[in-house]
Design a protein around this motif. Structure first.
Motif, PDB file in Angstrom:
ATOM      1  N   VAL A   1      -0.718  12.148   8.641  1.00  0.00           N
ATOM      2  CA  VAL A   1       0.265  12.025   7.557  1.00  0.00           C
ATOM      3  C   VAL A   1       1.629  11.666   8.128  1.00  0.00           C
ATOM      4  O   VAL A   1       2.317  10.760   7.638  1.00  0.00           O
ATOM      5  N   SER A   2       2.026  12.365   9.191  1.00  0.00           N
ATOM      6  CA  SER A   2       3.329  12.087   9.810  1.00  0.00           C
ATOM      7  C   SER A   2       3.406  10.659  10.339  1.00  0.00           C
ATOM      8  O   SER A   2       4.420   9.970  10.157  1.00  0.00           O
ATOM      9  N   LEU A   3       2.349  10.194  10.975  1.00  0.00           N
ATOM     10  CA  LEU A   3       2.356   8.841  11.525  1.00  0.00           C
ATOM     11  C   LEU A   3       2.441   7.789  10.430  1.00  0.00           C
ATOM     12  O   LEU A   3       3.180   6.797  10.556  1.00  0.00           O
ATOM     13  N   LEU A   4       1.699   7.977   9.354  1.00  0.00           N
ATOM     14  CA  LEU A   4       1.729   7.001   8.263  1.00  0.00           C
ATOM     15  C   LEU A   4       3.117   6.914   7.635  1.00  0.00           C
ATOM     16  O   LEU A   4       3.603   5.828   7.300  1.00  0.00           O
TER      17      LEU A   4
ATOM     18  N   GLY B   1       6.032   3.717   7.976  1.00  0.00           N
ATOM     19  CA  GLY B   1       6.291   3.028   6.726  1.00  0.00           C
ATOM     20  C   GLY B   1       5.059   2.658   5.931  1.00  0.00           C
ATOM     21  O   GLY B   1       5.145   1.888   4.961  1.00  0.00           O
ATOM     22  N   GLU B   2       3.904   3.202   6.304  1.00  0.00           N
ATOM     23  CA  GLU B   2       2.678   2.924   5.556  1.00  0.00           C
ATOM     24  C   GLU B   2       2.596   3.772   4.287  1.00  0.00           C
ATOM     25  O   GLU B   2       1.871   3.434   3.346  1.00  0.00           O
ATOM     26  N   ALA B   3       3.316   4.898   4.270  1.00  0.00           N
ATOM     27  CA  ALA B   3       3.326   5.795   3.121  1.00  0.00           C
ATOM     28  C   ALA B   3       4.729   6.365   2.970  1.00  0.00           C
ATOM     29  O   ALA B   3       5.523   6.382   3.928  1.00  0.00           O
ATOM     30  N   THR B   4       5.051   6.825   1.759  1.00  0.00           N
ATOM     31  CA  THR B   4       6.395   7.344   1.497  1.00  0.00           C
ATOM     32  C   THR B   4       6.453   8.864   1.528  1.00  0.00           C
ATOM     33  O   THR B   4       7.521   9.439   1.729  1.00  0.00           O
ATOM     34  N   ASP B   5       5.325   9.545   1.315  1.00  0.00           N
ATOM     35  CA  ASP B   5       5.315  11.008   1.303  1.00  0.00           C
ATOM     36  C   ASP B   5       3.896  11.492   1.585  1.00  0.00           C
ATOM     37  O   ASP B   5       2.972  10.684   1.789  1.00  0.00           O
TER      38      ASP B   5
ATOM     39  N   ALA C   1      -1.987  10.847   1.940  1.00  0.00           N
ATOM     40  CA  ALA C   1      -3.336  11.374   1.721  1.00  0.00           C
ATOM     41  C   ALA C   1      -4.179  10.393   0.919  1.00  0.00           C
ATOM     42  O   ALA C   1      -5.375  10.195   1.206  1.00  0.00           O
ATOM     43  N   SER C   2      -3.583   9.761  -0.088  1.00  0.00           N
ATOM     44  CA  SER C   2      -4.320   8.779  -0.891  1.00  0.00           C
ATOM     45  C   SER C   2      -4.723   7.581  -0.050  1.00  0.00           C
ATOM     46  O   SER C   2      -5.839   7.056  -0.168  1.00  0.00           O
ATOM     47  N   LEU C   3      -3.823   7.144   0.827  1.00  0.00           N
ATOM     48  CA  LEU C   3      -4.115   6.001   1.681  1.00  0.00           C
ATOM     49  C   LEU C   3      -5.277   6.313   2.624  1.00  0.00           C
ATOM     50  O   LEU C   3      -6.165   5.477   2.840  1.00  0.00           O
ATOM     51  N   LEU C   4      -5.291   7.516   3.176  1.00  0.00           N
ATOM     52  CA  LEU C   4      -6.359   7.905   4.102  1.00  0.00           C
ATOM     53  C   LEU C   4      -7.722   7.896   3.420  1.00  0.00           C
ATOM     54  O   LEU C   4      -8.752   7.663   4.058  1.00  0.00           O
TER      55      LEU C   4
END
Length: 580
Positions: free
Chosen positions: A280-283, A287-291, A296-299
């Motif tokens: 989560v921190s890496l994403l 810049g792959e995720a905002t929060d 979690a949704s992206l994963l």
């Protein structure tokens, strides 16, 4: 070839040495070992000696595996590439990549799988015992370069090897995505343990050419290095690669797999450095995720192959950035995990009781004041004056130090010794003879974590405890160091420290003879002493300790019972909130 005594008790270790070595060589037909030479041909290439201490020769930065970079990041170590030019270094290999500080966010490099060899310069008529040092550092820091094996090698005719292994997220990352597409390799995230096994395999193949005995290899390590010694003792895949093991302050921080994988609000909860939390921190960082929610949704949408490839595309600095601000990385980093592959999911106690481990002689020990090294310069416990740190509340300081340090000694020494089926020799290190003016370091630091290492290596120059070693305590600490080196060497030669190499020290009795350990004091000769109270008794004492506020008791209880899972029931019974 490890020689063993004909009797459990030696009237004279010196006499037993001659008898057992003669018997062992007659049976084995071992050939005399070659003397140390300046040029040695190895499976990694021709290696040339570097500079080291008097009486010893050293070979530095020898690759024992291919660089674990690019597609080899988060893969089992591959065979080293045979060097076309001689391998010649005047210093040990670079540290493995680890979090830095300030302007240096990264210390070391990922291309770090090297080892260093120290051997006596004098002639040898027979193969020498090999001692393999595994450095500490919480499994996220440290390096083989921090330890000089020259004095130990020269003093007692040993071949001493120090090894690097992958650290932090590069050595211990348990998310299955990094193993996607590698179904034919061990399905474990303990890449660092695989590195250590590769180093031991290299030693089996090459150490004879440095004068070492492939049939007498002893592991030794401190802190996380001691934990990793335990990991190798408990790993079936390391069978036959070593013949004795020494764990110095080797905490058994062995997480369950779900604790290493789950988010902090999972069921059961993971740690703050679990694979889920780091992903989560890496994403978010990249810049792959905002929060957290979008991460979690992206994963959920990315395949393991895509996630693994994305992780390998990140730079060393980008990966480590997710770990830099971890407040409790030494506790929270999932390293030795009960994954059911490298180590049985049932845990080490059941494994020891079953006898399903590498049953070699063991030397296990801890320091009386393990925790003080983290407290002595912590503003939560001390005030900083013009002359140095001064403890603010001695009752609180004593309580915190005792509850952490005693627990460490019980779990890492007494409990392990109680359940092991192979010979165990236990110790406690009590040397605390530091200066008392203008700062009372004897009380402030005491026999803290890691302070025994200079005594074992016979090297008081390169360590973090320079302020403890003075002209006033030089004679006594040198005598204690001589005794410890003698015991460690005798264990390496015979699997039993006995009375030391010359047979003139107090007898170190096996644990099974009375649940006693050898106490190394601040002055005078060592002697046998009793075990600690049981783990249950220590926890009861913690819960009822009125020297501490409830919140601090709960914090210690949470740390001391988090492996292999947070003990939520005990925390609740003590009136504590659930584990974070």
């Amino acid at each position: 070839m490890r020689a063993t005594s004909q009797s459990g008790v030696r009237a004279s270790l010196f006499a037993a040495i001659a008898l057992t070595l003669t018997a062992g060589l007659a049976v084995s037909g071992c050939e005399p070992a070659p003397s140390s030479t300046l040029e040695v041909e190895t499976s990694s290439g021709l290696v040339l000696a570097g500079q080291t201490g008097p009486g010893a020769t050293a070979w530095f930065a020898i690759p024992y595996a291919a660089p674990p970079v690019g597609e080899l990041r988060w893969r089992p170590p591959a065979a080293p590439v045979h060097a076309t030019a001689p391998i010649a270094f005047d210093a040990p290999g670079l540290a493995c990549a680890q979090p830095g500080a300030g302007e240096d966010p990264v210390i070391g490099v990922e291309d770090c799988l090297t080892l260093n060899i120290y051997a006596p310069t004098d002639q040898a008529d027979e193969p020498r015992p090999v001692m393999v040092w595994i450095h500490g550092g919480g499994n996220y820091a440290g390096a083989a370069a921090d330890y000089d094996g020259s004095a130990l090698a020269a003093r007692h005719g040993l071949v001493v090897v120090t090894i690097n292994y992958r650290l932090g997220p590069f050595g211990w990352f348990h998310d299955p995505a990094v193993r996607a597409g590698d179904e034919d390799v061990p399905q474990t995230g303990e890449f660092a343990v695989l590195d250590m096994i590769a180093a031991l395999e290299w030693i089996q193949e090459n150490i004879a050419d440095f004068g070492g005995d492939v049939d007498n290899v002893t592991l030794f390590g401190e802190s996380a290095g001691g934990q990793n010694v335990y990991a190798l003792v408990l790993a079936p895949s390391a069978s036959g690669l070593f013949h004795g093991a020494i764990s110095q302050s080797g905490g058994l921080w062995n997480m369950a797999l779900d604790q290493a994988l789950n988010p902090v609000d999972g069921n059961p909860p993971g740690t703050r450095a679990s694979a889920s939390e780091i992903l989560v921190s890496l994403l978010i960082d990249q810049g792959e995720a905002t929060d957290r929610d979008t991460a979690a949704s992206l994963l959920e949408t990315w395949s393991p192959e895509r996630l693994g490839a994305w992780l390998r595309s990140l730079s060393t600095e980008q990966v480590l950035a997710a770990y830099v601000d971890q407040p409790d990385l030494g506790y929270d980093l999932p390293s030795v995990v009960l994954d059911g592959v490298m180590h049985p999911a049932t845990g080490h106690i059941e494994q020891l009781r079953s006898g399903n481990y590498n049953q070699v002689p063991l030397m296990l020990g801890g320091n009386r004041d393990e925790q003080k090294v983290w407290m002595a310069f912590d503003p939560a416990f001390v005030d900083f004056t013009e002359t140095g740190p001064v403890v603010r509340d001695r009752a609180r300081y004593d309580a915190v130090a005792e509850h952490y340090s005693d627990w460490w000694n019980v779990i890492a020494v007494d409990e392990f010794a109680d359940n092991a089926r192979s010979p165990v020799f236990a110790y406690r290190f009590d040397w605390d003879d530091g200066p008392v003016d203008p700062v009372d370091f004897r009380y402030l630091v005491g026999a803290a974590h890691g302070i025994e290492i200079p005594f074992v290596f016979g090297d008081f120059q390169s360590n973090g405890y320079d302020f403890m070693f003075t002209a006033e305590n030089a004679a006594a600490r040198t005598a204690l160091s001589d005794a410890m080196m003698s015991y460690w060497a005798a264990f390496a030669y015979y699997g039993d420290p006995g009375r030391g190499m010359d047979g003139d020290l107090p007898l170190w009795q096996a644990w099974a003879e009375g649940r006693e350990k050898l106490i190394f004091p601040a002055s005078g000769l060592p002697g046998m002493g009793p075990a600690y109270p049981s783990a249950a008794e220590l926890l009861d004492a913690l819960v009822n300790d009125e020297r501490l506020e409830l919140g601090e008791r709960c914090s210690i209880l949470r740390h001391n019972t988090m492996y292999p899972r947070f003990d939520l029931a005990r925390l609740s019974a003590a009136g504590c909130p659930e584990a974070e």
